[in-house]
Write a protein that holds these residues in place. Structure first.
Motif, PDB file in Angstrom:
ATOM      1  N   CYS A 200      -3.137   2.694 -12.491  1.00  0.00           N
ATOM      2  CA  CYS A 200      -4.186   3.672 -12.206  1.00  0.00           C
ATOM      3  C   CYS A 200      -5.163   3.075 -11.207  1.00  0.00           C
ATOM      4  N   ASP A 201      -5.531   3.885 -10.206  1.00  0.00           N
ATOM      5  CA  ASP A 201      -6.489   3.440  -9.188  1.00  0.00           C
ATOM      6  C   ASP A 201      -7.827   4.156  -9.310  1.00  0.00           C
ATOM      7  N   GLU A 216      -1.660   1.721  -8.854  1.00  0.00           N
ATOM      8  CA  GLU A 216      -0.859   2.933  -8.956  1.00  0.00           C
ATOM      9  C   GLU A 216       0.460   2.746  -8.207  1.00  0.00           C
ATOM     10  N   SER A 218       4.171   4.837  -7.713  1.00  0.00           N
ATOM     11  CA  SER A 218       4.977   6.017  -8.041  1.00  0.00           C
ATOM     12  C   SER A 218       6.459   5.664  -7.945  1.00  0.00           C
TER      13      SER A 218
END
Ligand code: SAH
Ligand code: SF4
Ligand code: F3S
Length: 484
Positions: A200-201, A216, A218
């Motif tokens: 998480c950013d 983060e 993906s």
């Protein structure tokens, strides 16, 4: 940071400074399937794994189980007989941590009755350097400590712990890589969690997750789609896409433009009967995502949308990047697109500096948003986060009192959310026997309402129609209608 210890082995300890760093390069990628033979260190041994955290932690536990079982370990519920006891931990609030330390104290007895027992701590807690330091110094009987970034190293870590009888501590604070093709042993046979991103950013000022989970990252959509296609072929009825902020999916891709809404469209087209996602960040929830939910019948009409507070002043101090007004505009747009949608949320009360009038704004927003459920928490200061050092004048009693007042609203909202289905026929994915009532089955409706009904175990894992004939605050009851 690597510190040389004694003669034979080294500990890799976490570093708060490293955990804070972010870089914008391409994420290193590892293919677990390319590994040599994992060995059979678990043959003839049993394991017991407990999970304390969020769905992300549960998904990690499925991977840990997958690796352990490939190594030959068998699962057991009997802690007196287990050869390996692993706690997969959560650091998000102090209460979660206290439970784990309490549990470690209790489990110590089994080290005496079974000297070969390996006791391990995994997950988010060890990512905090003060926790690992505490385990190192005050829990000498803990044999194995690893974090969220190196689950794929479990085979080597266990060999060192079991064969070489070393105390193994390996917690990485690096930005993290993406590891694909990890084995998984899933908890359910009809519904599955699928990670779409890690880390998480956002850096909400109260939250430890960006430090325990790193940057983060993906997953490539190709891998996600392949995983879901396999799940569908194996008979899975429901997939929940996981990320700390799923709406930020794809933001870190270097060379392609592909968003969460694109991913939802592509996955919905696979025709898995039920598709869910969590958690959403209100600031990144775009109209393309709303349109995708409205367009696809198999995207379930329930969104968990943590708001945290209704006061603009507190939201700003939390670094949430939206206002009460912009949040309500989002819920209005969601309802316009999907009129029956069910919205649930997370709320923190007693954030440093929260005054009675801020709390009133939260109650007001709760009503205006029309939430049908909420997880509510008292602010818990987390080491190393900005809010832990904010001045806080509200007493503990006052905070608890606010929580109780809020929970009255929340309980009423649950009931209201159920009442609108009274007498209706709803589809239910049957989870298993009801935990509450013997002879009953339990499952969830598309709007994520829990329902109990009498039925045969053969229905487990199927989607069936149930007529609702009783509604309570936290569940509904009904009867199974024969499928036509
Ligand atoms: N990524 C998700 C979930 C994070 S943790 C999100 O952004 O919503 C789940 C919930 O725990 C949060 O939504 C928040 O309400 C709560 N939480 C996080 N840190 C907390 C803290 N320090 N004290 C109290 N509650 C906290
Ligand atoms: Fe924590 Fe905020 Fe990230 Fe959620 S979005 S994990 S609350 S920092
Ligand atoms: Fe807890 Fe880690 Fe999840 S801190 S909430 S287990 S990401």
């Amino acid at each position: 940071m690597v510190i040389a210890m004694k003669k034979t082995h080294t500990y890799t300890l976490p570093s708060a400074k490293e955990a804070r760093k972010r870089f914008r390069g391409k994420t290193p990628y590892v293919d677990f399937a390319q590994r040599e033979n994992l060995g059979n260190i678990g043959r003839g041994r049993t394991y017991l794994l407990s999970t304390y955290g969020c769905q992300g932690n549960e998904a990690d536990s499925e991977t840990i189980r997958g690796i352990l079982e490939e190594l030959g370990f068998e699962s057991t519920d009997d802690e007196r007989r287990a050869d390996l006891i692993l706690l997969n931990t959560c650091a998000v609030r102090e209460s979660a941590e206290n439970r784990v330390f309490g549990e470690l104290g209790r489990l110590k007895q089994y080290k005496r009755t079974n000297p070969d027992l390996i006791l391990g701590v995994a997950g988010c807690m060890p990512q905090d350097e003060s926790v690992t330091d505490r385990i190192l110094k005050r829990y000498p009987y803990v044999d194995l400590v690893f974090g969220t970034h190196n689950i794929h190293r479990l085979p080597e870590l266990l060999e060192d712990a079991i064969l070489n009888k070393e105390r193994v501590i390996e917690v990485l604070s690096e930005e993290g890589r993406l590891v694909e093709n990890l084995p998984k042993r899933r908890f359910h046979s009809a519904k599955a969690y699928v990670n779409i991103m890690f880390g998480c950013d956002e850096f909400c000022t109260y939250c430890i997750v960006p430090y325990t989970r790193g940057r983060e990252r993906s997953r490539d959509p190709g891998y996600i789609i392949e995983e879901i296609r396999d799940l569908k072929e194996a008979g899975y009825q429901e997939v929940t896409l996981l990320g700390q902020n799923v709406n930020a999916y794809g933001r870190d891709f270097q060379t392609r433009k592909y968003s969460f809404a694109d991913l939802l469209e592509d996955i919905a087209a696979l025709k898995i009967p039920r598709l869910r996602f969590t958690t959403s960040h209100p600031n990144d929830f775009d109209d393309a995502t709303i349109a995708a939910i409205a367009r696809h019948e198999n995207i379930m009409p329930h969104v968990h949308l943590p708001v945290q507070s209704g006061s603009d002043r507190i939201l700003k101090r939390m670094n949430r990047k939206y206002t009460k007004e912009s949040f309500l505009s989002l819920t209005t747009r969601l309802r316009r697109a999907v009129p029956s949608i069910s919205l649930t949320t997370d709320i923190i009360v007693g954030f440093p500096g929260e005054r009675e009038e801020d709390f009133q704004e939260t109650l007001d927003l709760f009503e205006k948003a029309g939430f049908e459920g909420a997880f509510t928490f008292v602010f818990s200061p987390r080491r190393g986060t900005p809010a832990a050092s904010y001045a806080d004048e509200t007493s503990k009693e006052e905070k608890k009192e606010r929580l109780m007042r809020l929970n009255e609203y929340v309980n009423a909202a649950y009931l209201k959310g159920h009442e609108r289905f009274e007498g209706e026929d709803v589809s239910v994915l049957v989870d298993g026997p009801s935990k509450q009532d013997e002879g009953m089955l339990s499952g969830y409706t598309p709007h994520h309402k829990l329902i109990h009904f009498p039925g045969d175990a053969s229905l487990v894992g199927r989607i069936v129609t149930v007529r609702i004939n009783e509604v309570r605050s936290f569940f509904m009851k009904g009867e199974h209608l024969e499928d036509t």
